[in-house]
Write an enzyme that holds these catalytic residues in place. Structure first.
Site, short mmCIF file in Angstrom:
data_model
loop_
_atom_site.label_atom_id
_atom_site.label_comp_id
_atom_site.label_asym_id
_atom_site.label_seq_id
_atom_site.Cartn_x
_atom_site.Cartn_y
_atom_site.Cartn_z
N SER A 54 1.02 -1.34 -0.05
CA SER A 54 0.13 -0.06 -0.03
C SER A 54 0.82 1.10 -0.01
CB SER A 54 -0.75 -0.15 1.24
OG SER A 54 -1.59 1.02 1.42
N TYR A 72 -2.02 -1.13 10.49
CA TYR A 72 -2.25 -1.60 9.02
C TYR A 72 -0.86 -1.24 8.12
CZ TYR A 72 -4.08 -1.41 4.23
OH TYR A 72 -4.20 -1.19 2.86
#
Length: 285
Positions: A177, A190
Site C-alpha cells: 500500500s 495496518y
C-alpha cells in the site's frame, strides 16, 4: 474512460465489505481491455479475490487465459459474482472460503487449487483488513494480532504452502500500500503490516532468485473497493482519494493490469520490485 464519481453516503457496517451494495460499484475491467493470451495455460490463486482489487485481478487474469482460485472470508454472493465474471471469460474459477489467519486453511486452499487444476503458477497475496484508530493507545492486542495475522502472516502461510508447486518462471505478487511509504497516523498497525510486506517482497525475491521464481508487489493508493465504505465514516468516504494529484480515488480496473504485467513474461527481468498505481503520488520507493 471517465472514472470520476460521487462516493457520498457510502458506509457499511462490517469488514471486509460487500461489493454488490456499493453505489457506484467499482469498475472491474475496461470494456476496451483486450487479452492477448499472456497467461494462457496458467493457474492463479488470489486471496481476497471476491471483490475490489482481487476481483479485478481474477477477471483480468482470466481474460489473459488463466484459470483462477479465489480465497474469501464470508462474502458468498460477491464470490459467486466473481466466479461468474471469470467463467464469462471462458475460464474456470474455484471458490475457497475460509479464514486466512489459519495456517491450516492456507495449506488446504493451496492443496485444493492444485488438485482442481493440476498446477499453481501465480500466487497473489492480496487480502487485508484495517481498523482506524486515532492513537496508538486505542489499538488493542486483539486488533494488532488480527491485523498482522491477516495482512502478513497469511503471506508466509500461503507462500510456504505454494512453493513446492511453483517452478522456474512462476510468480508471487504481494499487495502492499502507499501507506507503507507515506504512513497513515490513523492506520498505524495496518501501515506497519504494509511496510512489512515491502520488506518481505524484497527479501523473498532474493531468496527465490536462483529458483527462477519472481516476487514483486503492487502498492495501490486510494482505490474504490468495499474495504473503504466498510472502514470509514461517510465524511471520510466522501473525501476519499481527493487529496491525490488526480483528485479522485482509483478503480480496481486501473490497478489489475499491474498484476498482469508482473505475472507474465513481460516482467521476466523484474523481481523484488513494487509498482505504484496511486493517482500520481510520488513515493520514491
Amino acid at each position: 474512460m471517465n472514472y470520476q464519481m460521487d462516493t457520498r453516503g457510502q458506509t457499511q457496517s462490517a469488514q471486509p465489505g460487500i461489493e454488490e451494495v456499493m453505489d457506484p460499484t467499482p469498475v472491474i475491467i475496461r470494456e476496451s481491455y483486450r487479452g492477448s493470451g499472456r497467461l494462457q495455460g496458467k493457474t492463479a490463486l488470489i486471496t481476497g479475490g471476491d471483490s475490489g482489487i482481487g476481483r479485478a485481478v481474477a477477471v483480468h487474469f482470466a481474460r489473459e487465459g488463466a484459470d483462477v482460485a479465489i480465497v474469501y472470508l464470508d462474502e458468498n454472493q460477491d464470490a459467486e459474482d466473481t466466479k461468474s465474471m471469470v467463467e464469462a471469460e471462458g475460464k474456470a474459477c474455484l471458490l475457497l472460503q475460509g479464514d486466512i489467519r489459519s495456517e491450516q486453511f492456507c495449506k488446504e486452499a493451496v492443496s485444493r487449487t492444485v488438485n482442481a487444476f493440476g498446477k499453481l503458477n501465480i500466487l497473489v497475496n492480496n487480502a487485508a483488513e484495517q481498523h482506524p484508530k486515532e492513537h496508538i493507545r486505542e489499538i488493542s492486542a486483539r486488533q494488532l494480532t488480527d491485523t498482522f495475522a491477516t495482512n502478513i502472516f497469511s503471506f508466509f502461510y500461503f507462500t510456504q504452502a505454494a512453493l513446492p508447486h511453483l517452478r522456474k518462471g512462476d510468480s508471487i505478487i504481494n499487495t502492499t500500500s502507499i501507506t507503507a511509504y507515506h504512513g497513515s497516523p490513523a492506520l498505524l498497525d495496518y501501515s506497519s503490516t504494509k511496510g512489512a510486506i515491502v520488506a518481505y517482497t524484497r527479501s523473498l525475491a532474493g531468496s527465490l532468485a536462483e529458483e527462477g521464481i519472481r516476487v514483486n508487489a503492487v502498492a495501490p493508493g486510494p482505490i474504490w473497493t468495499p474495504l473503504i465504505p466498510s472502514t470509514f465514516d461517510s465524511e471520510r468516504v466522501e473525501k476519499f482519494g481527493k487529496d491525490t494529484p488526480f483528485k479522485r480515488p482509483g478503480q480496481p480496473a486501473e490497478v489489475a493490469p499491474c498484476y498482469v504485467f508482473l505475472a507474465c513474461e513481460d516482467a521476466s527481468y523484474m523481481s523484488g520490485q513494487v509498482l505504484h498505481p496511486n493517482g500520481g503520488q510520488v513515493v520514491n520507493g
